[in-house]
Design a protein around this motif. Structure first.
Motif, short mmCIF file in Angstrom:
data_model
loop_
_atom_site.label_atom_id
_atom_site.label_comp_id
_atom_site.label_asym_id
_atom_site.label_seq_id
_atom_site.Cartn_x
_atom_site.Cartn_y
_atom_site.Cartn_z
N CYS A 14 73.80 56.13 51.91
CA CYS A 14 74.06 56.94 51.82
C CYS A 14 73.26 57.17 50.41
N LYS B 77 76.20 62.19 46.07
CA LYS B 77 76.84 63.31 47.25
C LYS B 77 78.61 62.20 47.72
N LEU B 78 78.14 61.30 47.58
CA LEU B 78 78.98 60.37 47.58
C LEU B 78 80.35 60.39 47.15
N ALA C 239 81.79 64.20 47.36
CA ALA C 239 82.71 63.37 47.99
C ALA C 239 84.45 63.70 48.10
N THR D 234 76.69 61.79 59.91
CA THR D 234 77.51 61.98 58.78
C THR D 234 78.25 60.95 58.74
N CYS E 148 85.78 65.57 54.16
CA CYS E 148 84.49 66.58 52.93
C CYS E 148 83.50 65.06 53.85
N ARG E 149 82.51 65.93 54.13
CA ARG E 149 80.99 65.29 54.87
C ARG E 149 79.98 65.64 53.96
N ILE E 150 79.42 64.03 54.24
CA ILE E 150 78.09 64.49 53.77
C ILE E 150 76.73 63.23 54.44
N GLU E 151 76.07 63.81 54.57
CA GLU E 151 74.72 63.52 55.64
C GLU E 151 74.97 61.77 55.18
N SER E 152 74.24 60.60 56.05
CA SER E 152 74.27 59.65 56.10
C SER E 152 73.17 58.95 56.67
N GLU F 133 80.93 72.06 53.85
CA GLU F 133 80.94 70.21 53.68
C GLU F 133 82.28 70.19 54.18
#
Lengths: 369, 369
Positions: free
Chosen positions: A5, A9-10, A13, A41, A55-59, A230
């Motif tokens: 990721c 963003k990490l 989050a 996610t 919290c959600r992040i793209e991964s 998010e």
């Protein structure tokens, strides 16, 4: 678990999820953040059982999985990672080690089995509102200071959130002052009243500061859930009845003052300079002849201030706890305020010249003779 | 005393004089600032008997005089005065009250008879230097961290200021590391060595941050005096002999490394993330094949870092207290540094690739096997 990721963003989050992590707990798992994949996610969850933040992040997930890591260690590592690309790997049989790789750095930290990580309460309810994050955050920031700090009446350590069709209101009170903020929503949402713990609202406010756009707030009997694109925040509610605060707000006055907010605030702050302990914390207002005289005295000396104001009605001499008055004035952005007094043992009401976006109420203190 | 002056100048003078005022003293007068007129100048003096700071500002003096006021109260008032014009009045027979007026504000605070305010040592000496304030401040800031914190050897709680013709040097050491900064002056000033208390240098550094242009530094046996255009600072000196530190700096090496300063610092900082207590604070460097491997481990996990470097001589594996190493690296602005090692129980020398503007020295720690 095996995924790649983005550090930035990490990092954001982790910073948000961390706001719901216990600083110190007898259960080490509550000092941790739950990492969990869900297709492509990665979710990060902090949960101190009073407040949960997910919290959600793209991964880019190669292998699904979940693990809990120490919130402090993990956040310190993430913010220092040398490259924006982060590889996170966790295999249960590998001594419970979570490995982070970024650039030429490799970190091995202890993972904790997520089996004991507390569940986030599920809210099943049709009661919800939609409101701009900035608007709701503004209401919190301008009332939160009046939440009671001591726990003798637990219900006053929270704020009343009251929905009445298209009107939203936040109310905080601590026995010495009362803070009310009102705003409008885009449509009618019925009526609802819940009490949200003040310390959770403080953390929610920090998260909302970075959010543009709308949030959805969903209520049931036990919990309130705030959804952004998010982030999901779940706070438990306080049970009990909030005082019928509307009853204690006077509707008539004997003295009415229109004053410049910043000029009045600055004067009170200057008069407070010599008030350096809890015992002598009183500023005295002497209101007469379109003028406010502000005086204070203590073992350190005395201060005299005077400012012009538009005064209507009877002259009045009244004392206030300077700290309480300053906190209210700092929460008001309007250029001018309207203050209404009944007598020098009754409350002072501070409100806008037009509209009803706020009402502050402060009890006077008895003046020494 | 009866005078008018400008708030902004008064405020900056109070802030500077305050740096020499005792936070808490058994003598209340030492918690005060001395105000004293001298024709059309108002001087403000703080003096904790170790360090004295006197600031001069222009003032329209109607009646000469002097009085001591509480530093905390006075500075809190001055920074909040509503108008740039300040009127200060003090009459001994008027209950020892000092009155400040500005705009529509009037402050009465207690004045203290200045008779017991300590004198500033007078320095009569031909020993002086002239140097740019920025240059001298830079030397302080980049050595002060290595001053000993514990008082077991009082002389090491100070820094050695050494003058050798046109060369100026500051030296700090605490038994684990040594910090030396060298610079050049415009002309020869003979030779001189004094030891200035580290905590006084910290306050001096804060004042010099705002000073452009040159300062003059005058020495005698007991004190050092620093003069700027508007400020006079007098610090007592530490007596005793500074160690012959030059003797302990190795002149030969077995391993020499040229590395990128920021990349090395960032790696050490990342390796320190898991080092969270005094007991486990060691980073290990493994230097070989034009490469530095940096590793650390603790109960929280382990970190592996690797970076390219120019390595000449023998391979070496050596451990350092990460905090001490980071403080040194933070004090270096150069893009690259040169590190010299003899063996893994001898000191590491960190110096510039060209020139001799600094020398840092750090003792290794024994590696656990």
């Amino acid at each position: 678990m095996d995924l790649v990721c983005e550090r930035n963003k990490l990092n954001s989050a982790v910073n948000n999820a961390q706001k719901a992590v216990s600083e110190r707990s007898t259960l080490p798992i509550l000092e941790g953040i739950l990492l969990k994949t869900d297709n492509n996610t990665l979710t990060l969850t902090g949960n101190n059982t009073e407040l949960a933040i997910r919290c959600r992040i793209e991964s880019d997930v190669k292998e699904q999985g979940s693990v809990v890591v120490s919130s402090k260690i993990f956040s310190d590592i993430v913010k220092r990672l040398p490259d924006n690309r982060v590889h996170i790997e966790y295999k249960k049989d590998h001594n419970n080690i979570v490995t982070l790789r970024s650039g030429n750095s490799k970190f091995d930290i202890l993972g904790i089995d997520p089996i004991d990580f507390p569940d986030i309460p599920k809210i099943i309810s049709d009661n919800f509102i939609t409101i701009s994050a900035k608007k709701f955050n503004n209401m919190i920031k301008k009332t939160i200071f009046a939440v009671a700090q001591d726990e003798t009446k637990p219900v006053f350590t929270g704020e009343l959130l009251s929905i009445d069709n298209d009107e939203i209101r936040l109310v905080a009170l601590d026995g010495f002052r009362l803070a009310i903020r009102n705003d409008k929503m885009d449509r009618n949402y019925g009526t609802n009243k819940v009490i949200i713990p003040g310390k959770n609202l403080s953390e929610i406010s920090k998260i909302l500061s970075d959010i543009d756009g709308d949030i959805t707030i969903i209520f049931d009997d036990k919990s309130v859930q705030i959804n952004t694109e998010e982030i999901t925040i779940v706070s438990r509610l306080l049970s009990g009845n909030f005082i019928n605060y509307e009853k204690i707000i006077p509707t008539e006055y004997k003295t009415r003052v229109i004053a410049d907010t910043r000029e009045f605030q600055d004067s009170i702050e200057r008069a407070s300079v010599i008030l350096r302990d809890e015992k002598s914390n009183t500023v005295k207002l002497n209101i007469n002849n379109n003028r406010i005289e502000i005086t204070s005295s203590s073992e350190h000396g005395s201060v005299y201030e005077e400012m012009a104001a538009n005064v209507e009605g009877l002259d009045i001499e009244i004392g206030f706890n300077s700290k309480y008055l300053i906190e209210i004035l700092r929460a008001i952005d309007d250029e001018s305020i309207c203050m209404e007094f009944t007598n020098n043992v009754g409350p002072c009401i501070i409100k806008p010249i037009d509209g009803n976006s706020y009402i502050y109420f402060i009890l006077p203190v008895k003046l020494a003779r």
